[in-house]
Design a protein around this motif. Structure first.
Motif, PDB file in Angstrom:
ATOM      1  N   ASP A 158      -7.930  -3.844   0.647  1.00 37.17           N
ATOM      2  CA  ASP A 158      -7.597  -3.264  -0.979  1.00 37.17           C
ATOM      3  C   ASP A 158      -6.139  -3.046  -0.401  1.00 37.17           C
ATOM      4  O   ASP A 158      -6.153  -1.267   0.206  1.00 37.17           O
ATOM      5  CB  ASP A 158      -8.612  -2.378  -1.128  1.00 37.17           C
ATOM      6  N   LYS A 159      -4.960  -3.200  -1.272  1.00 32.94           N
ATOM      7  CA  LYS A 159      -3.999  -2.491  -0.968  1.00 32.94           C
ATOM      8  C   LYS A 159      -3.765  -1.388  -1.059  1.00 32.94           C
ATOM      9  O   LYS A 159      -2.961  -0.128  -1.222  1.00 32.94           O
ATOM     10  CB  LYS A 159      -2.985  -3.368  -1.055  1.00 32.94           C
ATOM     11  N   SER A 160      -4.798  -0.674  -2.231  1.00 27.41           N
ATOM     12  CA  SER A 160      -4.525   0.138  -2.784  1.00 27.41           C
ATOM     13  C   SER A 160      -4.879   1.291  -1.698  1.00 27.41           C
ATOM     14  O   SER A 160      -3.958   2.635  -2.546  1.00 27.41           O
ATOM     15  CB  SER A 160      -5.488   0.519  -4.367  1.00 27.41           C
ATOM     16  N   GLU A 163      -1.428   2.251  -0.464  1.00 27.28           N
ATOM     17  CA  GLU A 163      -0.293   2.655  -1.421  1.00 27.28           C
ATOM     18  C   GLU A 163      -0.292   3.983  -2.126  1.00 27.28           C
ATOM     19  O   GLU A 163      -0.066   4.860  -2.510  1.00 27.28           O
ATOM     20  CB  GLU A 163      -0.534   1.661  -3.234  1.00 27.28           C
ATOM     21  N   ALA A 164      -2.229   4.242  -2.234  1.00 31.37           N
ATOM     22  CA  ALA A 164      -2.344   6.213  -2.030  1.00 31.37           C
ATOM     23  C   ALA A 164      -1.898   7.216  -1.469  1.00 31.37           C
ATOM     24  O   ALA A 164      -1.701   7.617  -1.793  1.00 31.37           O
ATOM     25  CB  ALA A 164      -4.084   5.343  -2.375  1.00 31.37           C
ATOM     26  N   ASP A 167       1.754   7.504  -1.542  1.00 33.48           N
ATOM     27  CA  ASP A 167       1.888   8.272  -3.375  1.00 33.48           C
ATOM     28  C   ASP A 167       1.343   9.819  -2.597  1.00 33.48           C
ATOM     29  O   ASP A 167       2.265  10.338  -2.985  1.00 33.48           O
ATOM     30  CB  ASP A 167       0.761   8.017  -4.274  1.00 33.48           C
TER      31      ASP A 167
END
Length: 265
Positions: A158-160, A163-164, A167
């Motif tokens: 899960d690449k999110s 990314e989180a 961020d």
């Protein structure tokens, strides 16, 4: 509906397992044979193991094999992981098709061709054959196996999560090291173990790329078996079987422990 076992199914399983494992069992049994004749049982003895550890030629070959396997597996794991990341994360870049083919080529290429081509390369660049040529050769053919294992895990990642982390102010490299790498670490370790095992087992490529002082254990065993199987060969093969079996059991226990902890969270 539960499957019913017939006599045919049971017989097929028994014959199949006997065909696979009976030779290994016989090898282990005859490694404890008192007689030097490997086909004549003369009583239980461990003297061949003591003689094995006094055989300097086999010990030197084993030490070379372990060093080559450790170094080549470690380097191949790093390069294979980077190659897997490039193939999964960067789907569009110039030369991707060529790069993919170069990564996966050793998977389908016969070992004889790989060994011969590496031999010609080392001769062309005047690189003296020895320990490092065998190591480079093993890195070349084991890298692709690591890439396949790690890539299969990255596809479902899960690449999110990464990314989180970015961020929240985490640089891309730090996000990969602290978020992505721990998640895919079991696949990385699996790739390292596979590369290590392949290096330990290799005979063909090492035969082409080895030189003075770089005789590996498979090469040593093969050279002695050509003159006849001895109890010492049975003993060293039994030790290799024990090491591989122990590694498989440890990996299985760690996997079960990880699954148990994951279910309890």
């Amino acid at each position: 509906m539960t499957a019913r076992w017939s006599w045919f199914n049971i017989s097929s399983v028994v014959v199949g397992f006997a065909f696979l494992y009976l030779p290994i069992v016989l090898l282990i049994v005859y490694s404890f044979n008192e007689s030097r004749l490997v086909t004549v049982w003369a009583g239980f003895s461990t003297k061949w193991y003591s003689e094995l550890f006094q055989n300097q030629g086999i010990l030197d070959a084993a030490w070379v094999t372990v060093r080559v396997a450790f170094i080549s597996a470690s380097v191949a794991t790093v390069l294979g992981t980077l190659a897997a990341v490039a193939l999964v994360r960067y789907t569009r870049f110039r030369g991707r098709t060529v790069f993919t083919g170069m990564v996966y080529a050793p998977l389908v290429m016969p070992e004889v061709i790989t060994g011969l081509s590496l031999l010609l390369l080392f001769v062309a660049i005047n690189f003296a054959r020895g320990f490092w040529t065998v190591t480079l050769a093993h890195i070349t053919f084991s890298l692709c196996f690591v890439a396949v294992v790690v890539q299969s895990r990255l596809v479902s990642f899960d690449k999110s999560l990464e990314e989180a982390a970015m961020d929240l102010g985490c640089p891309p490299f730090q996000a990969f090291m602290k978020v992505t790498l721990p998640v895919i670490f079991p696949a990385v370790i699996s790739g390292w173990m596979l590369a290590f095992t392949l290096s330990l087992d290799d005979l063909v490529i090492a035969s082409f790329t080895s030189g003075p002082g770089a005789t590996t254990l498979p090469m040593k065993i093969y050279s002695q078996v050509r003159l006849g199987v001895t109890p010492e060969i049975n003993a060293v093969c039994t030790i290799l079987i024990a090491i591989v079996t122990t590694g498989v059991l440890i990996a299985a226990l760690l996997q079960k422990r990880r699954a148990f902890l994951g279910n309890n969270e």
